[in-house]
Design an enzyme around this catalytic site. Structure first.
Site, PDB file in Angstrom:
ATOM      1  CD  GLN A  21      12.004  33.883 -38.807  1.00  0.00           C
ATOM      2  OE1 GLN A  21      11.883  32.703 -39.060  1.00  0.00           O
ATOM      3  NE2 GLN A  21      13.053  34.578 -39.181  1.00  0.00           N
ATOM      4  CG  HIS A  22       8.850  37.262 -42.300  1.00  0.00           C
ATOM      5  ND1 HIS A  22      10.120  37.118 -42.818  1.00  0.00           N
ATOM      6  CD2 HIS A  22       8.295  36.026 -42.319  1.00  0.00           C
ATOM      7  CE1 HIS A  22      10.312  35.854 -43.143  1.00  0.00           C
ATOM      8  NE2 HIS A  22       9.220  35.166 -42.846  1.00  0.00           N
ATOM      9  CG  ASP A  62       8.133  31.634 -35.683  1.00  0.00           C
ATOM     10  OD1 ASP A  62       9.025  31.698 -36.563  1.00  0.00           O
ATOM     11  OD2 ASP A  62       6.928  31.864 -35.935  1.00  0.00           O
TER      12      ASP A  62
END
Length: 516
Positions: free
Chosen positions: A114-115, A279
């Site tokens: 992520q991110h 995830d």
């Protein structure tokens, strides 16, 4: 340059228009065949899940009826924290190849770290390398964002106490450190979004950036999405980046992103692509967690989360409100340091992971007073990006291999248990704890953790739960709903609570001024 809805450029070929028409024809034929049951009895066949994580790309091919893995493949990612996205696409193709190709699968879906942002220009080209979620270079830019709008304002609007990991902090980092690249950035996606886009056949030369898609879980980790409205906060994007940008369209849990394009090595054309997810959302989906279940994942990072039907706005600044992959919420707390602490321990002690576990179990609780604060890479929770790991209470008596191994594992687990406490302070209590991740099979981790928590600790059967969750989303893209794939769990033997380790950890934190 205005972003018109022109035809996206596919893989370069003199036959591009024919391939385009062929793909559309196959998509229509697939839809018609699905409606008529041409693919056989519902629940038969294979689906594929892909996990583009921090360290590697993994592919799993599973039986849609049972969830059993048929085969898998893996390819490593670069070790740095600033990486060119082309390396992730190359790893995906390599992992598909290692898995024997996907020519026999009926659907595919992608999950990922992520991110981490991918910056695209008006023609779909990658603008520059991407700073990963765990790159600490964005700390000063996160501080600036919090100072400008106020920490509580970010939490109220996005459910996130903005950290250096969040996409919005990376946008400010880009604006401040590379203004030329910020000016060229026309769209921002995260890793799973971009890889899905590539599977759809888009990429360099694609001028219609509105074809990018994502899901709620990924949108919720950006720092510019509202869990209350389910919409992007475009003013926060502009505040961070200094300009507006195209963002991926947010799909629902049961939608599909489209179908695979022609010309992708090892991937059949015209099969459905699931919506995908972050995830942790994929793992939660695969585990089938219910309210009252908390999950502790010990991978590259340490993550503790549980499921909630309502968003959480934690004004104390510890709990991040992410969305899950099924329409609910996934309040979560994360640390930068987890499984790699054990890697450092094996390197220092010259042993294997199994030997590290045995050494730790030959020591006693509290490692005879030896305490490790395992902030090897700085830390996100608590917010200590510039600190490093430290050892406390060492003496000629306790400075042994056994105690060192124990102190490393205890220090790591104390940080994770503190995240359970942060969730509880928001009224999010758990009845049992599911332990997953690369470090979960360690007997020392299992034994020590049961001494630190007052709830049952259960160990799900060993599996790649992120790729499993992505495969579930592929099955949903094919059949319209998630199949039921049961998870076998083993309950760890209970142990009396022992607060010695937690007390030592708190004393060390206080001694260095890390706590109020």
């Amino acid at each position: 340059m205005a972003l018109g809805k022109q035809r996206p450029a596919r893989y370069r070929s003199a036959r591009r228009p024919t391939r385009r028409a062929g793909r559309l024809a196959r998509e229509e034929a697939f839809a018609a065949a699905s409606a008529e049951g041409a693919f056989g009895v519902r629940g038969r066949g294979l689906v594929a899940g892909i996990d583009s994580s921090t360290q590697s790309c993994k592919v799993t091919v599973r039986d849609i009826a049972t969830g059993e893995q048929v085969r898998e493949g893996k390819a490593t990612h670069p070790t740095g924290t600033i990486v060119h996205p082309h390396r992730w696409w190359g790893a995906l193709l390599a992992a598909v190849r290692c898995a024997g190709g996907l020519e026999d699968v009926l659907a595919v879906s992608v999950s990922g770290q992520q991110h981490t942002p991918i910056f695209l220009d008006t023609t779909g080209h990658v603008v520059r390398e991407s700073p990963l979620w765990n790159d600490t270079g964005s700390h000063a830019h996160m501080v600036a964002l919090n100072n400008e709008l106020g920490k509580e304002e970010w939490i109220k609007r996005t459910g996130l106490p903005i950290t250096l990991s969040d996409t919005v902090s990376k946008l400010r980092w880009l604006r401040d450190t590379d203004p030329a690249s910020a000016a060229r950035t026309a769209a921002v996606a995260v890793v799973h979004d971009w890889l899905t886009w590539r599977l759809l056949g888009y990429g360099e030369g694609a001028t219609d950036l509105t074809t990018l898609t994502t899901d709620r879980s990924e949108a919720s980790g950006t720092g510019y999405w509202s869990p209350d409205t389910g919409q992007y906060c475009m003013d926060l994007v502009e505040h961070a980046l200094g300009r507006s940008a195209v963002l991926p369209r947010i799909l629902g849990p049961h939608e599909r992103a489209g179908v695979t394009a022609d010309g992708i090595p090892g991937v059949p054309a015209g099969i459905p692509i699931g919506v995908g997810s972050g995830d942790n959302a994929a793992a939660a989906l695969a585990l089938g967690i219910a309210e009252g279940d908390a999950v502790m994942s010990l991978g590259t990072s340490g993550v503790v989360y549980l499921r909630s039907t309502q968003p959480v706005h934690d004004l104390s600044g510890y709990v991040s409100n992410y969305a899950d992959a099924s329409g609910g919420h996934l309040p979560l707390v994360a640390t930068l340091n987890a499984g790699r602490n054990f890697d450092a321990g094996t390197t220092m002690l010259g042993c294997t992971h199994a030997e590290l576990s045995k050494l730790a179990l030959h020591s006693s609780s509290g490692a005879e007073g030896l305490t490790m604060l395992p902030f090897f890479e700085g830390e996100r929770t608590p917010d200590l990006p510039t600190v490093r790991a430290s050892l406390h209470g060492a003496s000629l008596f306790n400075f042994t291999r056994e105690n060192m191994a124990r102190a490393i594992i205890e220090g790591t687990l104390v940080s994770q248990v503190a995240m359970l406490d942060a969730l509880a302070s928001c009224g999010l209590s758990a009845d049992r704890l599911l332990l997953i991740g690369g470090a979960a099979p360690s007997p020392a981790v299992q034994t020590i953790l049961t001494q630190m928590v007052d709830m049952p600790v259960v160990l799900p059967a060993v599996d790649e739960y992120v790729t499993r969750g992505a495969a579930l989303q592929a099955a949903c893209a094919l059949e319209g709903d998630f199949p039921s794939w049961p998870v076998t769990v083993e309950e760890m033997p209970p142990a009396p609570m022992d607060r010695q380790v937690i007390m030592q950890h708190a004393a060390a934190m206080s001694a260095l001024g890390y706590t109020d």
